[in-house]
Design an enzyme around this catalytic site. Structure first.
Site, PDB file in Angstrom:
ATOM      1  N   LYS A   9       0.836  -1.207   0.000  1.00 35.75           N
ATOM      2  CA  LYS A   9       0.000   0.000   0.000  1.00 35.75           C
ATOM      3  C   LYS A   9       0.873   1.260   0.000  1.00 35.75           C
ATOM      4  O   LYS A   9       2.102   1.176   0.203  1.00 35.75           O
ATOM      5  CB  LYS A   9      -0.926  -0.056   1.220  1.00 35.75           C
ATOM      6  CG  LYS A   9      -1.918  -1.231   1.173  1.00 35.75           C
ATOM      7  CD  LYS A   9      -2.766  -1.298   2.443  1.00 35.75           C
ATOM      8  CE  LYS A   9      -3.781  -2.442   2.377  1.00 35.75           C
ATOM      9  NZ  LYS A   9      -4.588  -2.535   3.636  1.00 35.75           N
ATOM     10  N   TYR A  49     -12.052  -3.081  -3.335  1.00 38.25           N
ATOM     11  CA  TYR A  49     -12.605  -3.207  -1.985  1.00 38.25           C
ATOM     12  C   TYR A  49     -14.139  -3.231  -1.990  1.00 38.25           C
ATOM     13  O   TYR A  49     -14.761  -2.871  -0.979  1.00 38.25           O
ATOM     14  CB  TYR A  49     -12.091  -2.068  -1.106  1.00 38.25           C
ATOM     15  CG  TYR A  49     -10.677  -2.284  -0.572  1.00 38.25           C
ATOM     16  CD1 TYR A  49     -10.360  -3.425   0.185  1.00 38.25           C
ATOM     17  CD2 TYR A  49      -9.666  -1.355  -0.794  1.00 38.25           C
ATOM     18  CE1 TYR A  49      -9.078  -3.631   0.683  1.00 38.25           C
ATOM     19  CE2 TYR A  49      -8.380  -1.555  -0.293  1.00 38.25           C
ATOM     20  CZ  TYR A  49      -8.103  -2.689   0.445  1.00 38.25           C
ATOM     21  OH  TYR A  49      -6.828  -2.889   0.951  1.00 38.25           O
ATOM     22  N   PHE A  57     -15.640   2.858   7.245  1.00 34.26           N
ATOM     23  CA  PHE A  57     -14.269   3.279   6.918  1.00 34.26           C
ATOM     24  C   PHE A  57     -13.961   3.203   5.423  1.00 34.26           C
ATOM     25  O   PHE A  57     -12.832   3.459   5.005  1.00 34.26           O
ATOM     26  CB  PHE A  57     -13.260   2.427   7.704  1.00 34.26           C
ATOM     27  CG  PHE A  57     -13.392   0.927   7.492  1.00 34.26           C
ATOM     28  CD1 PHE A  57     -12.821   0.303   6.392  1.00 34.26           C
ATOM     29  CD2 PHE A  57     -14.105   0.150   8.403  1.00 34.26           C
ATOM     30  CE1 PHE A  57     -12.948  -1.068   6.191  1.00 34.26           C
ATOM     31  CE2 PHE A  57     -14.232  -1.228   8.219  1.00 34.26           C
ATOM     32  CZ  PHE A  57     -13.649  -1.835   7.103  1.00 34.26           C
ATOM     33  N   ARG A  85      -1.047 -14.694   4.143  1.00 34.10           N
ATOM     34  CA  ARG A  85      -1.772 -13.982   5.197  1.00 34.10           C
ATOM     35  C   ARG A  85      -1.016 -14.062   6.533  1.00 34.10           C
ATOM     36  O   ARG A  85      -1.006 -13.106   7.307  1.00 34.10           O
ATOM     37  CB  ARG A  85      -3.181 -14.560   5.357  1.00 34.10           C
ATOM     38  CG  ARG A  85      -4.094 -14.340   4.162  1.00 34.10           C
ATOM     39  CD  ARG A  85      -4.696 -12.973   4.108  1.00 34.10           C
ATOM     40  NE  ARG A  85      -5.602 -12.693   5.196  1.00 34.10           N
ATOM     41  CZ  ARG A  85      -6.366 -11.600   5.259  1.00 34.10           C
ATOM     42  NH1 ARG A  85      -6.310 -10.681   4.286  1.00 34.10           N
ATOM     43  NH2 ARG A  85      -7.157 -11.398   6.277  1.00 34.10           N
ATOM     44  N   THR A  91      -5.150  -8.044  10.580  1.00 30.97           N
ATOM     45  CA  THR A  91      -5.575  -6.772   9.970  1.00 30.97           C
ATOM     46  C   THR A  91      -5.185  -5.573  10.829  1.00 30.97           C
ATOM     47  O   THR A  91      -4.683  -4.575  10.318  1.00 30.97           O
ATOM     48  CB  THR A  91      -7.106  -6.799   9.756  1.00 30.97           C
ATOM     49  OG1 THR A  91      -7.426  -7.941   8.953  1.00 30.97           O
ATOM     50  CG2 THR A  91      -7.588  -5.533   9.067  1.00 30.97           C
ATOM     51  N   ARG A 102       2.938  -6.703   9.254  1.00 30.29           N
ATOM     52  CA  ARG A 102       2.195  -5.659   9.977  1.00 30.29           C
ATOM     53  C   ARG A 102       2.657  -5.579  11.432  1.00 30.29           C
ATOM     54  O   ARG A 102       2.708  -4.484  12.015  1.00 30.29           O
ATOM     55  CB  ARG A 102       0.698  -5.945   9.897  1.00 30.29           C
ATOM     56  CG  ARG A 102       0.114  -5.658   8.502  1.00 30.29           C
ATOM     57  CD  ARG A 102      -1.292  -6.220   8.395  1.00 30.29           C
ATOM     58  NE  ARG A 102      -1.980  -5.854   7.157  1.00 30.29           N
ATOM     59  CZ  ARG A 102      -3.098  -6.445   6.742  1.00 30.29           C
ATOM     60  NH1 ARG A 102      -3.639  -7.425   7.444  1.00 30.29           N
ATOM     61  NH2 ARG A 102      -3.668  -6.059   5.611  1.00 30.29           N
ATOM     62  N   HIS A 115      -1.598  -5.492   1.519  1.00 27.22           N
ATOM     63  CA  HIS A 115      -2.818  -6.277   1.286  1.00 27.22           C
ATOM     64  C   HIS A 115      -2.433  -7.669   0.812  1.00 27.22           C
ATOM     65  O   HIS A 115      -1.489  -7.824   0.034  1.00 27.22           O
ATOM     66  CB  HIS A 115      -3.673  -5.613   0.196  1.00 27.22           C
ATOM     67  CG  HIS A 115      -4.745  -6.519  -0.337  1.00 27.22           C
ATOM     68  ND1 HIS A 115      -5.974  -6.656   0.258  1.00 27.22           N
ATOM     69  CD2 HIS A 115      -4.743  -7.383  -1.387  1.00 27.22           C
ATOM     70  CE1 HIS A 115      -6.685  -7.550  -0.403  1.00 27.22           C
ATOM     71  NE2 HIS A 115      -5.968  -8.009  -1.420  1.00 27.22           N
ATOM     72  N   GLU A 126      -8.955 -11.102  -7.637  1.00 26.68           N
ATOM     73  CA  GLU A 126      -8.062  -9.944  -7.523  1.00 26.68           C
ATOM     74  C   GLU A 126      -6.959  -9.983  -8.585  1.00 26.68           C
ATOM     75  O   GLU A 126      -6.593  -8.947  -9.145  1.00 26.68           O
ATOM     76  CB  GLU A 126      -7.471  -9.881  -6.110  1.00 26.68           C
ATOM     77  CG  GLU A 126      -8.526  -9.505  -5.077  1.00 26.68           C
ATOM     78  CD  GLU A 126      -8.087  -9.634  -3.622  1.00 26.68           C
ATOM     79  OE1 GLU A 126      -8.927  -9.366  -2.744  1.00 26.68           O
ATOM     80  OE2 GLU A 126      -6.909  -9.993  -3.362  1.00 26.68           O
TER      81      GLU A 126
HETATM   82  P1  DAT Z   1      -7.332  -7.388   5.460  1.00 17.87           P
HETATM   83  O1  DAT Z   1      -6.596  -6.270   4.772  1.00 17.87           O
HETATM   84  O2  DAT Z   1      -6.547  -7.920   6.636  1.00 17.87           O
HETATM   85  O3  DAT Z   1      -7.782  -8.464   4.518  1.00 17.87           O
HETATM   86  P2  DAT Z   1     -10.101  -6.509   5.478  1.00 17.87           P
HETATM   87  O4  DAT Z   1     -10.220  -7.144   4.139  1.00 17.87           O
HETATM   88  O5  DAT Z   1     -11.112  -6.869   6.500  1.00 17.87           O
HETATM   89  O6  DAT Z   1      -8.650  -6.764   6.117  1.00 17.87           O
HETATM   90  O7  DAT Z   1     -10.143  -4.930   5.324  1.00 17.87           O
HETATM   91  C1  DAT Z   1      -9.430  -4.305   4.285  1.00 17.87           C
HETATM   92  C2  DAT Z   1      -8.725  -3.097   4.846  1.00 17.87           C
HETATM   93  O8  DAT Z   1      -9.686  -2.188   5.364  1.00 17.87           O
HETATM   94  C3  DAT Z   1      -7.787  -3.394   6.023  1.00 17.87           C
HETATM   95  O9  DAT Z   1      -6.508  -3.811   5.581  1.00 17.87           O
HETATM   96  C4  DAT Z   1      -7.745  -2.091   6.718  1.00 17.87           C
HETATM   97  C5  DAT Z   1      -9.149  -1.535   6.506  1.00 17.87           C
HETATM   98  N1  DAT Z   1     -10.001  -1.843   7.657  1.00 17.87           N
HETATM   99  C6  DAT Z   1     -10.521  -3.050   7.986  1.00 17.87           C
HETATM  100  N2  DAT Z   1     -11.251  -2.977   9.112  1.00 17.87           N
HETATM  101  C7  DAT Z   1     -11.184  -1.682   9.506  1.00 17.87           C
HETATM  102  C8  DAT Z   1     -11.712  -0.952  10.616  1.00 17.87           C
HETATM  103  N3  DAT Z   1     -12.466  -1.549  11.538  1.00 17.87           N
HETATM  104  N4  DAT Z   1     -11.416   0.356  10.700  1.00 17.87           N
HETATM  105  C9  DAT Z   1     -10.650   0.974   9.768  1.00 17.87           C
HETATM  106  N5  DAT Z   1     -10.115   0.340   8.693  1.00 17.87           N
HETATM  107  C10 DAT Z   1     -10.378  -0.963   8.582  1.00 17.87           C
HETATM  108 MG    MG Z   2      -9.153  -8.407   2.997  1.00 19.32          MG
END
Ligand code: DAT
Ligand code: MG
Length: 148
Positions: A9, A49, A57, A85, A91, A102, A115, A126
């Site tokens: 990112k 996304y 968010f 992962r 996350t 992370r 990501h 993707e």
């Molecule tokens: P990941 O990136 O671990 O697959 P995700 O797909 O649930 O997680 O969400 C995508 C991205 O969105 C994540 O990397 C960061 C952001 N995100 C997820 N949950 C969030 C939250 N509760 N508040 C703010 N940003 C969030």
């Molecule tokens: Mg994800």
């Protein structure tokens, strides 16, 4: 052989973590099959996304992803989706184990550096979205030293 989509990112790029992140996947033994350094447009980030479009968010997440260039990659190997992962970590970086990307390099969930696809099915989607031109077909000469 399984493939996953990995994206560094904008914060990972700005913070000079590109080499470190690529190195972790390389050293594990996974094979790089696609690599692009690019800016993404808002509609493209929204598409990537799309599953999160109802989340509060979402707009902030899209703003962040389009705030600077990203490194888009395809990595291949046995179990690369799930293991990718694990290499990335949870996350929320404050909950990510030390030793994960992370866990080692991030603090806030909205600046979590990288990501990775969460399932084989989403990886396929993707990769098709980010690499419509296809990936590079090659085989590492180290393969027989990594797989028995
Ligand atoms: P990941 O990136 O671990 O697959 P995700 O797909 O649930 O997680 O969400 C995508 C991205 O969105 C994540 O990397 C960061 C952001 N995100 C997820 N949950 C969030 C939250 N509760 N508040 C703010 N940003 C969030
Ligand atoms: Mg994800």
């Amino acid at each position: 052989m399984e493939q996953t989509f990995i994206m560094i990112k904008p914060d990972g790029v700005q913070r000079g973590l590109v080499g470190e992140i690529i190195s972790r996947f390389e050293k594990k033994g996974f094979s790089l099959k696609g690599l692009k350094f690019m800016n993404v447009e808002r509609t493209f980030a929204e598409c990537h996304y799309a599953d999160l479009s109802a989340k509060p968010f979402f707009t902030g997440l899209v703003d962040y992803i389009i705030s600077g260039p990203v490194v888009a990659m395809v990595w291949e190997g046995k179990g690369v989706v799930a293991t990718g992962r694990k290499i990335i970590g949870a996350t929320n970086p404050l909950a990510s184990e030390p030793g994960t990307i992370r866990g080692d390099f991030a603090i806030d969930i909205g600046r979590n550096v990288i990501h990775g696809s969460d399932a084989v099915e989403s990886a396929t989607k993707e990769i098709a979205l980010w690499f419509p031109e296809g990936t590079v077909s090659w085989q590492s000469s180290l393969k027989s030293w990594i797989y028995e």
